[in-house]
Every structure is written in C-alpha cells, then in structure tokens.
Design a protein around this motif. Structure first.
Motif, mmCIF file in Angstrom:
data_model
loop_
_atom_site.group_PDB
_atom_site.id
_atom_site.type_symbol
_atom_site.label_atom_id
_atom_site.label_comp_id
_atom_site.label_asym_id
_atom_site.label_seq_id
_atom_site.Cartn_x
_atom_site.Cartn_y
_atom_site.Cartn_z
ATOM 1 N N HIS A 40 1.332 11.977 -0.893
ATOM 2 C CA HIS A 40 2.747 12.056 -1.270
ATOM 3 C C HIS A 40 3.525 11.205 -0.277
ATOM 4 O O HIS A 40 3.577 11.523 0.904
ATOM 5 N N VAL A 41 4.120 10.121 -0.746
ATOM 6 C CA VAL A 41 4.757 9.167 0.162
ATOM 7 C C VAL A 41 6.231 9.512 0.371
ATOM 8 O O VAL A 41 6.687 9.700 1.491
ATOM 9 N N ASP A 42 6.967 9.609 -0.724
ATOM 10 C CA ASP A 42 8.408 9.865 -0.601
ATOM 11 C C ASP A 42 8.902 10.581 -1.839
ATOM 12 O O ASP A 42 8.979 9.965 -2.891
ATOM 13 N N PRO A 43 9.233 11.870 -1.780
ATOM 14 C CA PRO A 43 9.220 12.701 -0.568
ATOM 15 C C PRO A 43 7.798 13.061 -0.147
ATOM 16 O O PRO A 43 6.880 13.007 -0.955
ATOM 17 N N ASP A 52 5.174 14.064 -8.599
ATOM 18 C CA ASP A 52 5.691 12.900 -9.309
ATOM 19 C C ASP A 52 4.783 11.703 -9.026
ATOM 20 O O ASP A 52 4.665 11.274 -7.879
ATOM 21 N N PRO A 53 4.115 11.156 -10.067
ATOM 22 C CA PRO A 53 3.184 10.046 -9.803
ATOM 23 C C PRO A 53 3.843 8.863 -9.097
ATOM 24 O O PRO A 53 3.195 8.155 -8.331
ATOM 25 N N ASN A 54 5.147 8.674 -9.323
ATOM 26 C CA ASN A 54 5.833 7.557 -8.668
ATOM 27 C C ASN A 54 6.008 7.771 -7.171
ATOM 28 O O ASN A 54 6.341 6.840 -6.438
ATOM 29 N N ALA A 55 5.799 9.027 -6.720
ATOM 30 C CA ALA A 55 5.955 9.328 -5.299
ATOM 31 C C ALA A 55 4.603 9.444 -4.601
ATOM 32 O O ALA A 55 4.525 9.735 -3.420
ATOM 33 N N ILE A 56 3.516 9.240 -5.362
ATOM 34 C CA ILE A 56 2.163 9.425 -4.819
ATOM 35 C C ILE A 56 1.430 8.085 -4.812
ATOM 36 O O ILE A 56 1.545 7.300 -5.763
ATOM 37 N N ALA A 57 0.675 7.816 -3.748
ATOM 38 C CA ALA A 57 -0.097 6.561 -3.658
ATOM 39 C C ALA A 57 -1.542 6.875 -3.309
ATOM 40 O O ALA A 57 -1.848 7.899 -2.707
ATOM 41 N N LEU A 58 -2.440 5.953 -3.673
ATOM 42 C CA LEU A 58 -3.833 6.043 -3.231
ATOM 43 C C LEU A 58 -3.938 5.389 -1.859
ATOM 44 O O LEU A 58 -3.483 4.263 -1.670
ATOM 45 N N LYS A 74 5.944 4.601 6.757
ATOM 46 C CA LYS A 74 5.934 4.911 5.324
ATOM 47 C C LYS A 74 6.344 3.684 4.512
ATOM 48 O O LYS A 74 5.905 3.494 3.382
ATOM 49 N N ASP A 75 7.218 2.854 5.109
ATOM 50 C CA ASP A 75 7.668 1.659 4.393
ATOM 51 C C ASP A 75 6.507 0.718 4.100
ATOM 52 O O ASP A 75 6.517 0.015 3.089
ATOM 53 N N ARG A 76 5.529 0.706 5.003
ATOM 54 C CA ARG A 76 4.318 -0.108 4.793
ATOM 55 C C ARG A 76 3.642 0.312 3.487
ATOM 56 O O ARG A 76 3.196 -0.520 2.707
ATOM 57 N N VAL A 77 3.556 1.631 3.268
ATOM 58 C CA VAL A 77 2.914 2.157 2.056
ATOM 59 C C VAL A 77 3.778 1.855 0.839
ATOM 60 O O VAL A 77 3.282 1.415 -0.203
ATOM 61 N N LYS A 78 5.088 2.085 0.972
ATOM 62 C CA LYS A 78 5.991 1.870 -0.171
ATOM 63 C C LYS A 78 5.961 0.420 -0.618
ATOM 64 O O LYS A 78 5.966 0.126 -1.820
ATOM 65 N N GLN A 79 5.902 -0.481 0.364
ATOM 66 C CA GLN A 79 5.812 -1.909 0.043
ATOM 67 C C GLN A 79 4.519 -2.192 -0.731
ATOM 68 O O GLN A 79 4.525 -2.891 -1.745
ATOM 69 N N ALA A 80 3.411 -1.626 -0.242
ATOM 70 C CA ALA A 80 2.108 -1.851 -0.881
ATOM 71 C C ALA A 80 2.088 -1.271 -2.292
ATOM 72 O O ALA A 80 1.438 -1.809 -3.184
#
Ligand SMILES: [Zn+2]
Length: 245
Positions: A40-43, A52-58, A74-80
């Motif tokens: 869960h990236v954000d939140p 929320d799938p849009n808030a979750i990353a692999l 976290k921005d590193r992940v959001k960018q990716a």
C-alpha cells in the motif's frame, strides 16, 4: 496486525491483487523482479480504508525493504507506478538455480533425466541444458513455453526466466509459476521441485503446428495431421535428445 485502525484486513482480495499484477506487468515496479509483495503506497496500509488497486504497487522484497526503511522515498515508488519496469521491458524476471546436478524436466507424463536437449521440435531444441562453466556452479537451463495460440509466455535463458508482461495473468506462489491466458484459463503451471527438477504440472501449448497438453502425470501431443501421442509415467535418461517431434 491482521486489521488496521479502520478495520481493514491485511488480506488483499484476490481480484484486487490480479488488477495490480496486470497493471504492473507481474513484477516489481522499480526493478522488474518477478518475486513480489503487495505494498500500500498512498495511503499506507495503516491509513487505508479500502484496498484500492490504484494505491497498491508490486515490489520485490529487496526494493520493498528499502522503501519500508525509508532508504528510498515513497515518491520513488509512485514515480515507478506511472511507468512500471516490466511494462517498459516487456517481462518480469528472476532466476532458477541448479547447483545440485543436472536439471531434470518433468513434462506432464514424461520425465527427462540427464538429457542435453530434453525436448526438440522441428530439429531445434525446445529445452536445453548446459553444464556449469565453473565446477560447483549451477547447470544452465534454457527453453520456452508458448500459450494455446502460439504466443511466447515464459522464456528461460541460462536459468533466467522471463514472463511476458502481456500475458493475461502471471502469479507466483512459493516455487510455482502459474500463467493464465484468459480468465479461468490456465495455460502453464510450472513448479521447481528441489533439488533440481522443473515440473510442468499443467500445460496447453501450441508450437510449430504441434499442441502439447500436460496435466499431472499425463502428456498428450497432437500433430499437424491430426495424429496424437500420449505419455504417462515415461522416462528418458541419459539421452542427448530426450524427445524429438
Ligand atoms: Zn525490486
């Protein structure tokens, strides 16, 4: 902690996980490794009210640890997440390892032991084994799997496997890779059985006009002329070429 402050369970529903996998191309959004965790990236999970799938990353365990310890932001992940690594290169990847001797291939009802070319199709190796370049290191296994339409779904080159990011779904649980070409349509289940066997438990594959269907201890091969061969509990041991089609 099974639940957060808002009563949200840590277990992400299977359908949400699949949406995240499909979007991210089945591997870590940062480095593309296929062994992944759901983050869960954000939140963050503690503040999330829903999955929320849009808030979750692999993320792979390595990149995940760097984010959790705040070595990476976290921005590193959001960018990716905007441009996942597997979507850029077209595949998720990782490595097999065969330090305990010559790898064997259980291909449905056919067990191929100590074969340099376990299976060849049209005179070309479908699977191939090379001895280690340095004694004590891993044998090198190569080969490929195509789906029922003939599209390459999993390619293995000298132990590095690459799962096509364009597949419908690629799911890795423990030592098992499952590839689906459509909803409820499994085309490949491959398990690594220690110490050194690749087990193809399930397969529906078309290649060079041939159709390979494997299920447990059964292998069916249908030829372009409609002829068919079936194999159950068969073994080839020590042959240069185990099976030739
Ligand atoms: Zn990673």
């Amino acid at each position: 902690m099974a639940y957060n402050f808002y009563g949200l369970s840590r277990d992400i529903p299977a359908e949400i996980k699949r949406q995240v996998r499909q979007r991210d191309g089945f591997g870590c959004v940062i480095c593309g490794l296929g062994i992944i965790q759901y983050e869960h990236v954000d939140p963050e999970f503690k503040d999330a009210r829903q999955h929320d799938p849009n808030a979750i990353a692999l993320l792979c365990p390595h990149c995940h640890a760097k984010v959790t310890t705040r070595m990476w932001s976290k921005d590193r992940v959001k960018q990716a997440m905007q441009s996942p690594r597997c979507r850029q290169v077209g595949y998720a990847r990782d490595f097999f390892d065969f330090v305990n001797g010559h790898p064997s291939l259980q291909f449905g009802g056919m067990l191929l032991h100590n074969c340099t070319t376990p299976i060849e199709v049209g005179g070309r190796p479908l699977f191939q084994v090379k001895p280690p370049e340095i004694q004590g290191e891993s044998f090198l296994f190569s080969g490929l799997f195509t789906d029922s339409k003939g599209a390459v779904s999993l390619q293995i080159k000298d132990n590095e496997w690459r799962a096509n990011a364009a597949s419908w779904d690629v799911e890795i649980k423990g030592p098992t890779i499952t590839v689906r070409e459509a909803h409820r349509t499994v085309h490949l289940v491959l398990t690594v059985a220690q110490p050194n066997t690749i087990v193809v438990e399930k397969l529906d594959m078309t290649l060079g006009g041939l159709r390979f269907e494997a299920n447990g201890n059964f292998l069916g091969v249908t030829f372009p002329n409609g002829g068919r061969s079936e194999f159950t509990s068969c073994i080839a041991d020590g042959a240069a070429v185990g099976m030739s089609f």
